[in-house]
Write an enzyme that holds these catalytic residues in place. Structure first.
Site, PDB file in Angstrom:
ATOM      1  N   CYS A  13      -1.496   9.089   3.220  1.00  8.86           N
ATOM      2  CA  CYS A  13      -1.320   8.726   1.815  1.00  8.86           C
ATOM      3  C   CYS A  13      -2.542   9.124   1.002  1.00  8.86           C
ATOM      4  O   CYS A  13      -2.460   9.332  -0.195  1.00  8.86           O
ATOM      5  CB  CYS A  13      -0.971   7.256   1.640  1.00  8.86           C
ATOM      6  N   GLU A  46       0.885  -1.166   0.000  1.00  9.29           N
ATOM      7  CA  GLU A  46       0.000   0.000   0.000  1.00  9.29           C
ATOM      8  C   GLU A  46       0.916   1.207   0.000  1.00  9.29           C
ATOM      9  O   GLU A  46       1.643   1.427   0.976  1.00  9.29           O
ATOM     10  CB  GLU A  46      -0.835  -0.054   1.289  1.00  9.29           C
TER      11      GLU A  46
END
Ligand SMILES: Cc1cc2nc3c(=O)[nH]c(=O)nc-3n(C[C@H](O)[C@H](O)[C@H](O)COP(=O)(O)OP(=O)(O)OC[C@H]3O[C@@H](n4cnc5c(N)ncnc54)[C@H](O)[C@@H]3O)c2cc1C
Length: 1019
Positions: A808, A774
């Site tokens: 993120c 990720e």
């Protein structure tokens, strides 16, 4: 705007009110008890019946809300289209978008032009038709020009629709300016006078309270504009009348959120220092003119603050204008604390020897309050969940206001005939002075009848403003009255008979109408996942334990793992795998669920540690602990739902089964930006699937991870199933990923590190193991000109700057339509100026520091570069010396492609777009990342199309683009942003599993017994 010399200083929050989340039944029973013997409901029906019958016989004017709702109920496609157009169309500056929006909304509804004469939608169609003919006069004749003709046809329809919506809006706004509005009142007063003349009295008894429309302020500039507009209005009202008393004069209603962009509990000090002096200038004007100034009631999280504000202002009024009796506020009956609010207001009046004018309303933000409580995982709802309970509370508050007659002049604001009749009965029984209130454009029919009684004074709340400013207000009214439970809605429905319409709400208290926030999620496969517990930071009782935990928290040292530690841990975990994997999935799930429950109960403790170690703000910490709890509970459920042995169909004479196992030792490597949530999410997913786990937290945040590992052991995870290995990625991380026993890696972090791990795994001898990565994103938000700029700016500020941009999912690139870009940029600049950057332990801090010196240097270097290469749009001023603060900042770039890399900090890039929105989406896709995308548009089909074109994992429409909720918005991207599967989604656990089928030939031992016995012909 500088604070006036008469500035106010905040006192600590006072606990004036009980806990908002007490059981609804108890609160309602207490309210009912105060009404015992107070009301004769048969008499209420007798009083209300003639009003209702008269209104139904002679309906309110064509355009009144009642008629409108009968024609276009909000539940119909046409009603919804009308409401959505009303909300957006007038603000759209460019023709293309206006056409697209109109086509999108009208296209899905059947506004039939043939029905102008007598069809079901004659009203809008009729108005559109007349507006079309009107607008045609101003448009060039398009005859003979093929393509242009089509285009002008669309333009004409849009013009007609704009016209129709303007007409609609005019019904609810008294005038565009205060002078126009005041002029308008003359006719209304005359109407009432003539009605009363018929009834034997000529005095109108009609008063107005003007309200200057607009969205809440987002910037100082907005606040200044509102302040000037309120001040101007008060002066105009004062010029237009000689007021003997505020009761007999027109007045003003103000919204504190319009006067200060940070009117919120967390900004208490600034509220007192900056907002109150502004309110005071209005109070001075109102007091000198001896008129009524009412502070409108807003959202629940401002309720306690509003009482402290009232107290502070009253203290000064008592000294400066002790004789003025026109100050007041609105109280919302739908609050579970409404009765105590009334008492608190009376106590403040008494203490300062003042008299207040108190407007009692039911409350206009009901749906928003319910949503906020559910999203926040709060302990209950701060408002009632049954309409009847709000009605009961209204009557109980009315009674309480009447009993405080020495210090309160009650103003009852409602359009409900039953409520009005009940109030009149109670007020008259006590001989109390009072007035009724209604909204302009609403309740006209009922008040036409009620006002025939000369003893009943009525004040009309009269919005004043330009069409553009009216939209939000108009939609609230449409929504409120579109609800089935609304009195106005039922009045318009002849199917609801008078008895039902006027039925007493005073039955016994009922349990909540829908599940508490904790039980939000429905049962799935027999499992009901409990929502994680949040905290209402505006409520002292919820906040105090968190504050105490932050003060008490210390960050323990965590020893680094040596090469020997890594080797020993891997041996231990490898050896522990078989036993852990053998445990039935239900057992593993129970342990993980227990861990979730333990964590849920230790919210404060973990928040304290997160603030201290990861320097996150309190709000972010609460959200993070909740996410970790949700991961535990969600993956426990998913394991039980998806990882059980499954019997598969096949020919007779054999049995087939699919079994899911752990793979072995999973290495979990997590980042510092979510040191608890991402850490816990990875670890518990791997564990519950049957793996043992080597957990390597980020170097910067090992203490949070260590405490989570302790908690997992406490919940029952064996020590040889989970080991924490703290240390640098280059050494500890590298050893773990390269280890022969590693059966899979789960990683969240940068794309560069993900690549290193990928290469390490590829170079490793032995089996090819799964790698779940990720990584980052260059996340964009596309804004077209139908979007609401205030909503856009709220979403931008939250998405780009909260958590110091260290998510993120954070917004990096705002792509805004050129026609509204200047306005949006100005608002972002203003909003940036209002952010507080500083110590994360302070509740008032919006943006804390970046994580460490390296991050600080890196972000600062990029900001310095952008200051040279790009256009600086705005920056938050720095007023704190806390270490490693990077001030939120925004830059304009010429092209989307100019954005080259992810800057992991509070840095926003803005690009203007024009032309083809699909091309914009392709340019964003070409950046190569694919994590989150924001879309702000009111054109539904456009949002859907862009989402389909977008190569990203998470798309958010008309909201912020951070804070994905486990099981609700499974999170994770594609392209350079990661491998998937999505964390917190139904496919995540499968990636941690090894699958095995077991086929047994049941006919092997001589024959197929089941078939012979007639039991089975295959399955
Ligand atoms: C003069 C005036 C000033 C106002 N000022 C304010 C203000 O400052 N702040 C503010 O918030 N509102 C304000 N309002 C709006 C007011 O709160 C109500 O929304 C509106 O008046 C409708 O109430 P009603 O009694 O007319 O109608 P009703 O139809 O009898 O009541 C509708 C109300 O019931 C409540 N309700 C609906 N469904 C439920 C449910 N399932 N459970 C519990 N309660 C429910 C809601 O409050 C809803 O607005 C004002 C209204 C007037 C007339």
């Amino acid at each position: 705007m500088s604070a006036s010399p008469s500035s106010f200083v905040a006192k600590p929050q006072q606990a004036r009110l009980p806990y908002p989340y007490r059981p609804e039944v108890d609160v309602v029973e207490a309210a009912l008890a105060t009404l015992t013997g107070q009301l004769d409901w048969a008499q209420v029906i007798r009083a209300g019946r003639p009003w209702v019958e008269a209104v139904r016989e002679k309906p309110a004017p064509f355009w009144a809300m009642e008629s409108l709702l009968r024609e276009y109920p909000i539940s119909s496609a046409e009603g919804l289209a009308l409401m959505r157009l009303a909300e957006a169309l007038l603000r759209v500056p460019d023709v293309e978008t206006a056409i697209a929006l109109t086509a999108d909304q009208l296209g899905r509804a059947e506004f039939d032009a043939d029905s102008v004469v007598d069809g079901p939608h004659k009203m809008l169609a009729g108005i559109s038709a007349s507006a079309i003919s009107l607008s045609k006069k101003f448009l060039p004749d398009a005859d003979g020009e093929g393509g242009l003709l089509k285009r002008l046809g669309a333009k004409t329809v849009v013009a007609a629709t704009v016209r129709a919506i303007q007409l609609l809006g005019r019904q609810f706004v008294l005038g565009r300016t205060i002078d126009e509005a005041m002029d308008e009142t003359k006719d209304q007063r005359k109407d009432v006078e003539s009605a009363r003349r018929g009834a034997g009295t000529a005095a109108s008894g009609l008063r107005f309270s003007y309200d200057m429309l607009g969205e809440g302020a987002r910037t100082e500039h907005d606040a200044e504009r509102y302040l000037a507009s309120y001040a101007n209005a008060i002066k105009a009202i004062a010029r237009g009348q000689v007021a003997a008393s505020p009761e007999n004069a027109d007045g003003i209603s103000i919204k504190l959120s319009a006067l200060f962009s940070r009117y919120e509990d967390a900004q208490r000090e600034r509220v007192f220092a900056e907002l109150l002096p502004r309110v005071w200038t209005l109070i001075e004007l109102a007091a000198r003119a001896n008129l009524n100034l009412t502070i409108d009631a807003e959202e629940t999280d401002r309720l306690e603050l509003s009482l402290d504000v009232l107290d502070a202002l009253a203290e000064r009024i008592a000294v400066t204008f002790p004789k003025w009796q026109g100050f007041g506020l609105a109280v919302q009956a739908y609050q579970t604390r409404a009765l105590q609010v009334v008492d608190a207001v009376a106590a403040i009046a008494r203490r300062h020897k003042l008299r207040f004018m108190v407007r009692l309303v039911k409350g206009a933000y009901w749906d928003g309050e319910i949503k906020r409580a559910q999203e926040g995982g709060l302990a209950g709802y701060p408002v009632f969940t049954h309409k009847e309970h709000t009605d009961i509370s209204y009557l109980a508050c009315a009674r309480a206001l009447i009993t405080h007659a020495d210090v309160i002049y009650p103003q009852f604001a409602t359009h409900n005939a039953g409520t009005i009749a009940a109030i009149l009965q109670m007020a008259r029984a006590k001989g109390a002075a009072f007035e009724m209130q209604r909204l302009h454009g609403m309740g006209e029919g009922i008040y036409r009848e009620v006002m025939k009684d000369p003893a009943i004074p009525c004040r009309v709340y009269a919005p004043v403003g330009e069409h553009r400013d009216l939209l939000a207000y108009l939609v609230r009214r449409l929504l409120e009255n579109g609800a089935n439970s609304s009195f106005v809605h039922q009045l318009a429905d002849s199917g609801v008979d008078v008895e039902r319409l006027l039925a007493s709400p005073m039955t016994t208290a009922r349990p909540p109408a829908f599940p508490m926030p904790a039980h939000l999620y429905p049962v799935d496969h027999g499992l009901q996942r409990r929502n994680s517990t949040g905290a209402d930071l505006a409520v002292l009782a919820d906040r105090a334990p968190l504050d105490a935990a932050v003060t008490a928290a210390t960050v323990p040292q965590v020893a680094e793992a040596s090469p020997e530690d890594v080797a020993a841990a891997m041996t231990q975990l490898d050896a522990g795998f078989e036993a852990w994997n053998e445990r039935p999935v239900d057992e593993r799930a129970a342990i993980i669920r227990r861990a979730g429950d333990l964590l849920d109960a230790r919210l404060a403790e973990f928040c304290g540690l997160l603030v201290k170690e990861a320097h996150k703000t309190l709000g972010d910490c609460v959200a993070e602990v909740r996410e970790a709890v949700d991961f535990c509970r969600y993956y426990a459920d998913q394991a039980q739902i998806r990882l059980q042995d499954k019997v598969l169909p096949g020919p007779t004479g054999e049995s087939n089964e699919l079994r899911m196992n752990g793979r072995g030792v999973f290495v979990c490597i997590s980042p510092w930006n979510f040191p608890l949530a991402i850490f816990a999410g990875q670890v518990v997913a791997a564990l519950v699937a049957g793996n043992t786990v080597a957990a390597k937290p980020a170097e910067q945040t090992p203490a949070v991870a260590a405490r989570m590992v302790d908690l997992l052991h406490e919940a029952g995870v064996p020590r040889d199933a989970l080991v924490l290995l703290h240390g640098p990625g280059e050494t500890v991380g590298a050893r773990l990923t390269a280890h022969a026993a590693t059966a899979g890696v789960c990683f969240t972090g940068s794309t560069q590190v993900a690549k290193i791990i990928q290469r390490t795994l590829a170079a490793k001898d032995g089996p090819i193991v799964p790698f779940i990565a990720e990584t980052g994103g260059l996340n964009a938000m596309i804004v077209d000109s139908s979007a609401l700029p205030e909503q856009v700016v709220d979403a931008v500020v939250q998405s780009a700057f909260r958590s110091a941009g260290q998510r993120c999912s954070a917004l990096r690139l705002l792509v805004v339509h050129a026609s509204i870009a200047d306005g949006v940029i100005a608002m972002i600049r203003g909003a940036l100026a209002e952010l507080n950057v500083g110590d994360p332990a302070r509740l008032s801090t919006d943006v804390g520091p970046v994580i460490d010196d390296e991050a600080y240097m890196n972000v600062s270097r990029n900001v310095a570069r952008l200051k040279k290469d790009a256009r600086l749009l705005g920056e938050t001023p720095l007023a704190s010396s806390f270490p490693r603060l990077v001030t939120p900042v925004a830059f304009e770039l010429a092209r989307i492609a100019d954005l080259k890399e992810e800057i992991f900090g509070p840095v926003l890039h803005v690009v203007r777009w024009n032309g083809d929105v699909d091309a914009v989406m392709h340019e964003i896709n070409a950046l190569g990342y694919g994590l989150t995308l924001g879309i702000q548009t009111r054109i539904d089909s456009r949002a859907q199309r862009l989402a389909r074109l977008a190569k990203v994992g998470n798309v958010y429409v008309n909201r912020n683009m951070i804070g994905a909720v486990v099981g609700v918005q499974p999170f994770g991207g594609e392209g350079l942003s990661g491998t998937g599967p999505k964390a917190g989604g139904p496919h995540y656990l499968l990636r941690f599993c090894a699958e095995q089928t077991l086929t047994v030939n049941t006919a092997a031992a001589g024959g197929n017994a089941a078939l012979l016995a007639g039991e089975s012909g295959g399955h």
